[in-house]
Design an enzyme around this catalytic site. Structure first.
Site, PDB file in Angstrom:
ATOM      1  CG  ASP A  10      -2.061   1.279   1.231  1.00  0.00           C
ATOM      2  OD1 ASP A  10      -3.286   0.596   1.128  1.00  0.00           O
ATOM      3  OD2 ASP A  10      -1.769   2.353   1.199  1.00  0.00           O
ATOM      4  CG  ASP A 108      -2.905   3.399  -1.995  1.00  0.00           C
ATOM      5  OD1 ASP A 108      -3.850   2.793  -2.098  1.00  0.00           O
ATOM      6  OD2 ASP A 108      -2.260   3.932  -1.236  1.00  0.00           O
ATOM      7  CD  GLU A 109      -5.558  -1.832  -0.450  1.00  0.00           C
ATOM      8  OE1 GLU A 109      -5.854  -2.663   0.068  1.00  0.00           O
ATOM      9  OE2 GLU A 109      -6.179  -0.584  -0.575  1.00  0.00           O
TER      10      GLU A 109
HETATM   11  P1  TTP Z   1      -5.352   4.884   1.632  1.00  0.00           P
HETATM   12  O1  TTP Z   1      -4.298   3.699   1.135  1.00  0.00           O
HETATM   13  O2  TTP Z   1      -6.287   4.347   2.372  1.00  0.00           O
HETATM   14  O3  TTP Z   1      -4.447   6.204   1.951  1.00  0.00           O
HETATM   15  P2  TTP Z   1      -3.116   6.990   1.995  1.00  0.00           P
HETATM   16  O4  TTP Z   1      -2.403   6.032   0.877  1.00  0.00           O
HETATM   17  O5  TTP Z   1      -3.590   8.316   1.539  1.00  0.00           O
HETATM   18  O6  TTP Z   1      -2.491   6.850   3.238  1.00  0.00           O
HETATM   19  P3  TTP Z   1      -1.633   5.487   4.101  1.00  0.00           P
HETATM   20  O7  TTP Z   1      -0.116   6.144   3.996  1.00  0.00           O
HETATM   21  O8  TTP Z   1      -2.579   5.554   5.422  1.00  0.00           O
HETATM   22  O9  TTP Z   1      -1.901   4.252   3.057  1.00  0.00           O
HETATM   23  O10 TTP Z   1      -5.834   5.596   0.056  1.00  0.00           O
HETATM   24  C1  TTP Z   1      -5.368   5.773  -1.006  1.00  0.00           C
HETATM   25  C2  TTP Z   1      -5.828   6.987  -1.522  1.00  0.00           C
HETATM   26  O11 TTP Z   1      -7.129   6.748  -2.068  1.00  0.00           O
HETATM   27  C3  TTP Z   1      -5.613   8.057  -1.053  1.00  0.00           C
HETATM   28  O12 TTP Z   1      -4.080   8.777  -1.136  1.00  0.00           O
HETATM   29  C4  TTP Z   1      -6.648   9.080  -1.572  1.00  0.00           C
HETATM   30  C5  TTP Z   1      -7.609   8.022  -1.874  1.00  0.00           C
HETATM   31  N1  TTP Z   1      -8.544   8.268  -0.805  1.00  0.00           N
HETATM   32  C6  TTP Z   1      -9.715   9.234  -1.083  1.00  0.00           C
HETATM   33  O13 TTP Z   1      -9.817   9.961  -2.073  1.00  0.00           O
HETATM   34  N2  TTP Z   1     -10.693   9.202   0.179  1.00  0.00           N
HETATM   35  C7  TTP Z   1     -10.768   8.447   1.215  1.00  0.00           C
HETATM   36  O14 TTP Z   1     -11.583   8.490   1.908  1.00  0.00           O
HETATM   37  C8  TTP Z   1      -9.657   7.530   1.249  1.00  0.00           C
HETATM   38  C9  TTP Z   1      -9.387   6.533   2.388  1.00  0.00           C
HETATM   39  C10 TTP Z   1      -8.599   7.184   0.158  1.00  0.00           C
HETATM   40 MG    MG Z   2      -2.173   4.049   0.898  1.00  0.00          MG
END
Ligand code: TTP
Ligand code: MG
Length: 358
Positions: A10, A108-109
């Site tokens: 991720d 992103d996963e």
């Molecule tokens: P995530 O992987 O949940 O969050 P992140 O990558 O920003 O942070 P982390 O380091 O905790 O993984 O989500 C991936 C992307 O999806 C995030 O950058 C933006 C988008 N997103 C939204 O637009 N709305 C949301 O509510 C969430 C959770 C994510």
């Molecule tokens: Mg992320």
């Protein structure tokens, strides 16, 4: 069945990290990606923010006005989907080179089957080289979890973020996962969490040790699944390739609207935006849906299945037809959204010629 080694990757604060890359001066300072905060009067939400902004309490999904209260001096960036999609496809390509059996599950996963590594130590080395490649080619960091299945790998990813590698073997589930709060299990939201906590189940271990029939009484089949998850059991396979099922966009208006002209303009803008992604990704869509929210927060959704299509006008005209009954000017509108679903790759649908329009 032999034991598997599954990895979950991720990206760290993905949208914000890409914004920092676009504008390196932002590094080290709080960055918030999402709706325009409009000096605290903005009405959309935070998509994500970097770790500096998280220190102020800012979180994904929070109203942008709340973020402004917490961290007014942050840099606020509008959502730039094309930039994130581009980075995402490059990253997924890197992952696939290292672990061909992989499954993208979000922008992103991804999950990878790393069973070919044969040991957790080798899998850690693989994780390190994937991280190194992503960093050298994209200047972005990610976190990787390694486990006997998808569930354990995903929880492991979050145990060391940002920029971490965490391995949890099957026999370590009890020691490493059981002390974590119940809401670390996927699908346990605030509501489930409070029901569980009311019967004294606060950690993953509390659930794992509890009587499964009690959970079934409370949540039905879901209760059985929660219990199995807590015990670290998960047989799901890596599904080799990823197809997004839908593409959606929505817009929250600055002020609740009655003006039909402005609403039509917004429908037009959202349709074009979605159509851009549909064509860029080479898809056909087979349904069009809408969402409309009034100033009272009363919300309606409608969906229509259509012949497979790739054109802009079908999105726009179907959305407009579905929206029309709500546009009688009697209620003020706060938000509208459009979604196209049933996506199939254009290459894929040629075999289903009868569906193809035009
Ligand atoms: P995530 O992987 O949940 O969050 P992140 O990558 O920003 O942070 P982390 O380091 O905790 O993984 O989500 C991936 C992307 O999806 C995030 O950058 C933006 C988008 N997103 C939204 O637009 N709305 C949301 O509510 C969430 C959770 C994510
Ligand atoms: Mg992320």
């Amino acid at each position: 069945m032999g034991s598997r080694i599954i990895m979950h990757l991720d990206m760290d604060c993905f949208f914000a990290a890409v914004e920092e890359k676009k504008n390196p001066q932002l590094k080290g300072k709080p960055v918030i990606v999402g709706a325009d905060p409009k000096q605290g009067l903005g009405r959309g939400v935070v998509s994500t923010c970097n770790y500096e902004a998280r220190r102020f309490g800012v979180r994904s999904g929070m109203p942008i006005s709340k973020a402004w209260q917490l961290c007014q001096y942050a840099t606020y960036c509008p959502v730039d989907f094309p930039a994130y999609m581009q980075a995402s496809s490059h990253i997924m390509g890197i992952i696939r080179k290292h672990a061909p059996k992989m499954e993208q599950v979000g922008i992103d996963e991804a999950y990878m089957d790393a069973s070919f590594c044969e040991s957790f130590d080798k899998a850690k080395e693989l994780a390190a080289s994937i991280k190194a490649d992503i960093f050298s080619q994209q200047r972005l960091t990610c976190s990787i979890g390694i486990g006997p299945n998808k569930l354990v790998a995903k929880i492991a990813t979050d145990m060391r973020k940002p920029d971490g590698i965490t391995a949890v073997k099957e026999r370590e589930v009890e020691q490493k996962l059981w002390p974590l709060p119940a809401n670390r299990l996927p699908g346990i939201g605030k509501k489930t969490e409070s029901i569980l906590s009311a019967i004294g189940l606060r950690t993953i271990g509390d659930i794992a040790k509890s009587d499964v029939n009690r959970l079934i009484d409370l949540f039905g089949k879901g209760g059985y699944e929660i219990c199995m998850m807590a015990r670290g059991a998960d047989e799901r396979e890596i599904e080799d390739y990823y197809e997004p099922k839908s593409i959606s966009r929505e817009i929250t208006f600055d002020a609740d609207l009655e003006d039909r002209g402005l609403i039509l303009q917004a429908i037009d803008g959202l349709s074009k935006d979605i159509h851009g992604s549909v064509t860029e990704e080479g898809y056909f869509y087979r349904s069009v849906g809408i969402k409309i929210r009034f100033s009272t927060f009363e919300t309606h959704t409608r969906i229509r299945t259509i012949k497979a299509s790739a054109d802009l006008d079908t999105i726009r005209s179907t959305a407009l037809e579905l929206m029309a009954p709500f546009l009688d000017g009697k209620k003020r509108i706060r938000l509208i959204g459009i979604r196209v679903g049933g996506l199939v790759e254009r290459g894929g649908i040629r075999t289903l010629g009868e569906f193809v329009q035009g």
